[in-house]
Motif scaffolding. Structure first.
Motif, mmCIF file in Angstrom:
data_model
loop_
_atom_site.group_PDB
_atom_site.id
_atom_site.type_symbol
_atom_site.label_atom_id
_atom_site.label_comp_id
_atom_site.label_asym_id
_atom_site.label_seq_id
_atom_site.Cartn_x
_atom_site.Cartn_y
_atom_site.Cartn_z
ATOM 1 N N SER A 82 0.879 -1.168 0.000
ATOM 2 C CA SER A 82 0.000 0.000 0.000
ATOM 3 C C SER A 82 0.913 1.213 0.000
ATOM 4 C CB SER A 82 -0.931 0.000 1.212
ATOM 5 O OG SER A 82 -0.193 0.064 2.397
ATOM 6 N N GLY A 83 0.734 2.064 -0.942
ATOM 7 C CA GLY A 83 1.561 3.255 -1.040
ATOM 8 C C GLY A 83 2.068 3.531 -2.436
ATOM 9 N N LEU A 84 2.197 2.498 -3.281
ATOM 10 C CA LEU A 84 2.637 2.726 -4.651
ATOM 11 C C LEU A 84 1.564 3.510 -5.409
ATOM 12 C CD1 LEU A 84 4.244 2.423 -7.257
ATOM 13 C CD2 LEU A 84 3.362 0.093 -7.456
ATOM 14 N N VAL A 85 0.329 3.031 -5.332
ATOM 15 C CA VAL A 85 -0.787 3.712 -5.986
ATOM 16 C C VAL A 85 -1.582 4.424 -4.903
ATOM 17 C CG1 VAL A 85 -2.872 3.430 -7.383
ATOM 18 C CG2 VAL A 85 -0.900 1.955 -7.793
ATOM 19 N N LYS A 86 -1.775 5.721 -5.092
ATOM 20 C CA LYS A 86 -2.529 6.523 -4.118
ATOM 21 C C LYS A 86 -3.626 7.272 -4.841
ATOM 22 C CE LYS A 86 1.742 7.648 -1.775
ATOM 23 N NZ LYS A 86 2.628 8.748 -1.434
ATOM 24 N N TYR A 87 -4.787 7.301 -4.216
ATOM 25 C CA TYR A 87 -5.907 8.082 -4.727
ATOM 26 C C TYR A 87 -6.322 9.076 -3.657
ATOM 27 C CZ TYR A 87 -6.516 4.090 -7.889
ATOM 28 O OH TYR A 87 -6.333 3.103 -8.813
ATOM 29 N N TYR A 88 -6.758 10.221 -4.100
ATOM 30 C CA TYR A 88 -7.328 11.191 -3.173
ATOM 31 C C TYR A 88 -8.835 10.994 -3.238
ATOM 32 C CZ TYR A 88 -8.145 15.594 -0.771
ATOM 33 O OH TYR A 88 -8.532 16.542 0.137
ATOM 34 N N ARG A 89 -9.430 10.513 -2.147
ATOM 35 C CA ARG A 89 -10.856 10.215 -2.147
ATOM 36 C C ARG A 89 -11.485 10.672 -0.836
ATOM 37 N NH1 ARG A 89 -10.935 5.813 -5.988
ATOM 38 N NH2 ARG A 89 -10.368 6.936 -7.848
ATOM 39 N N HIS A 90 -12.622 11.308 -0.949
ATOM 40 C CA HIS A 90 -13.433 11.702 0.208
ATOM 41 C C HIS A 90 -12.620 12.449 1.261
ATOM 42 C CE1 HIS A 90 -16.337 9.100 -1.675
ATOM 43 N NE2 HIS A 90 -15.513 8.066 -1.561
ATOM 44 N N GLY A 91 -11.786 13.354 0.806
ATOM 45 C CA GLY A 91 -11.011 14.193 1.712
ATOM 46 C C GLY A 91 -9.768 13.540 2.282
ATOM 47 N N GLY A 92 -9.430 12.336 1.843
ATOM 48 C CA GLY A 92 -8.251 11.664 2.362
ATOM 49 C C GLY A 92 -7.535 10.886 1.282
ATOM 50 N N ILE A 93 -6.427 10.297 1.673
ATOM 51 C CA ILE A 93 -5.619 9.527 0.722
ATOM 52 C C ILE A 93 -5.939 8.044 0.913
ATOM 53 C CG2 ILE A 93 -3.294 8.915 0.008
ATOM 54 C CD1 ILE A 93 -2.403 11.653 1.081
ATOM 55 N N PHE A 94 -6.304 7.386 -0.164
ATOM 56 C CA PHE A 94 -6.617 5.964 -0.184
ATOM 57 C C PHE A 94 -5.434 5.248 -0.833
ATOM 58 C CE2 PHE A 94 -8.613 2.488 -2.779
ATOM 59 C CZ PHE A 94 -8.855 1.623 -1.716
ATOM 60 N N THR A 95 -4.853 4.251 -0.152
ATOM 61 C CA THR A 95 -3.670 3.544 -0.665
ATOM 62 C C THR A 95 -3.940 2.038 -0.708
ATOM 63 O OG1 THR A 95 -2.740 3.455 1.548
ATOM 64 C CG2 THR A 95 -2.042 5.290 0.151
ATOM 65 N N PRO A 96 -4.518 1.548 -1.791
ATOM 66 C CA PRO A 96 -4.779 0.104 -1.886
ATOM 67 C C PRO A 96 -3.478 -0.672 -2.083
ATOM 68 C CG PRO A 96 -5.233 1.149 -3.980
ATOM 69 C CD PRO A 96 -4.893 2.260 -3.012
ATOM 70 N N ASP A 97 -3.512 -1.951 -1.748
ATOM 71 C CA ASP A 97 -2.379 -2.812 -2.071
ATOM 72 C C ASP A 97 -2.218 -2.834 -3.582
ATOM 73 O OD1 ASP A 97 -1.779 -3.461 0.539
ATOM 74 O OD2 ASP A 97 -2.955 -5.296 0.535
ATOM 75 N N SER A 98 -0.999 -3.023 -4.050
ATOM 76 C CA SER A 98 -0.749 -3.039 -5.488
ATOM 77 C C SER A 98 0.295 -4.095 -5.825
ATOM 78 C CB SER A 98 -0.281 -1.667 -5.969
ATOM 79 O OG SER A 98 0.911 -1.297 -5.321
#
Length: 178
Positions: A82-98
């Motif tokens: 988690s951390g390679l791909v980051k999305y900015y969603r709903h006022g925060g940073i979302f970092t799914p496994d990749s």
């Protein structure tokens, strides 16, 4: 006239064979692949150093190496966690496994570093990372910049440039004697 035609032919030849040396993001997505020059290195030397590099940098090298053709080709899978791909969603940073798959095609004096897949985990299924391969125009604003949700995507190219730099340093480095 012959000199002009010769110069034109040389110029066009140079332009048509220019190759990317670093990953970058454009509205067409991430660079397809990069070519890394390894002057003075044979196919065998490059191949062996690439295998050594994978064995040093990945916890389970026998599991991450998916396919090889000696002195020609290596395909391996890595995890960006988690951390390679980051999305900015709903006022925060979302970092799914990749996870990703890289193919190394080796020729005399160079190798092609081809990032052929990048996926994120939604909690139930792995799926292709947005904007990566599909060239999803919805990821960009009218100025060709990433929309707010995808503003961290330039970090992906940095991540893979660092991997390739580390690999290049291993390939070009000399074996140190203890």
């Amino acid at each position: 006239m012959k000199k002009i035609l010769l110069m034109l032919a040389l110029t066009l030849g140079t332009i048509s064979y220019s190759q990317e040396v670093e990953f970058t993001f454009t509205t067409d997505g991430l660079t397809d692949y990069v070519i890394t020059q390894c002057e003075g290195k044979t196919e065998s030397e490059i191949y062996k150093k690439c295998i050594e590099w994978i064995k040093i940098n990945y916890n389970n090298p026998n599991e991450v190496i998916l396919s090889t053709i000696e002195d020609k080709f290596i395909r391996f899978q890595g995890s960006g966690g988690s951390g390679l791909v980051k999305y900015y969603r709903h006022g925060g940073i979302f970092t799914p496994d990749s996870r990703y798959i890289i193919e190394l095609s080796i020729k005399e004096g160079k190798y092609k570093f081809d990032l052929i897949n990048l996926e994120t985990y939604s909690g139930t299924v792995w799926h292709e990372a947005d904007c990566f391969f599909s060239r999803n125009k919805n990821c960009y604003n009218s100025k060709g910049e990433f929309k707010k949700d995808y503003k961290f995507y330039n970090e992906i190219s940095d991540y893979f440039n660092k991997i390739n730099l580390s690999l290049k340093e291993k390939v070009l480095g000399s074996d140190e004697k203890w």
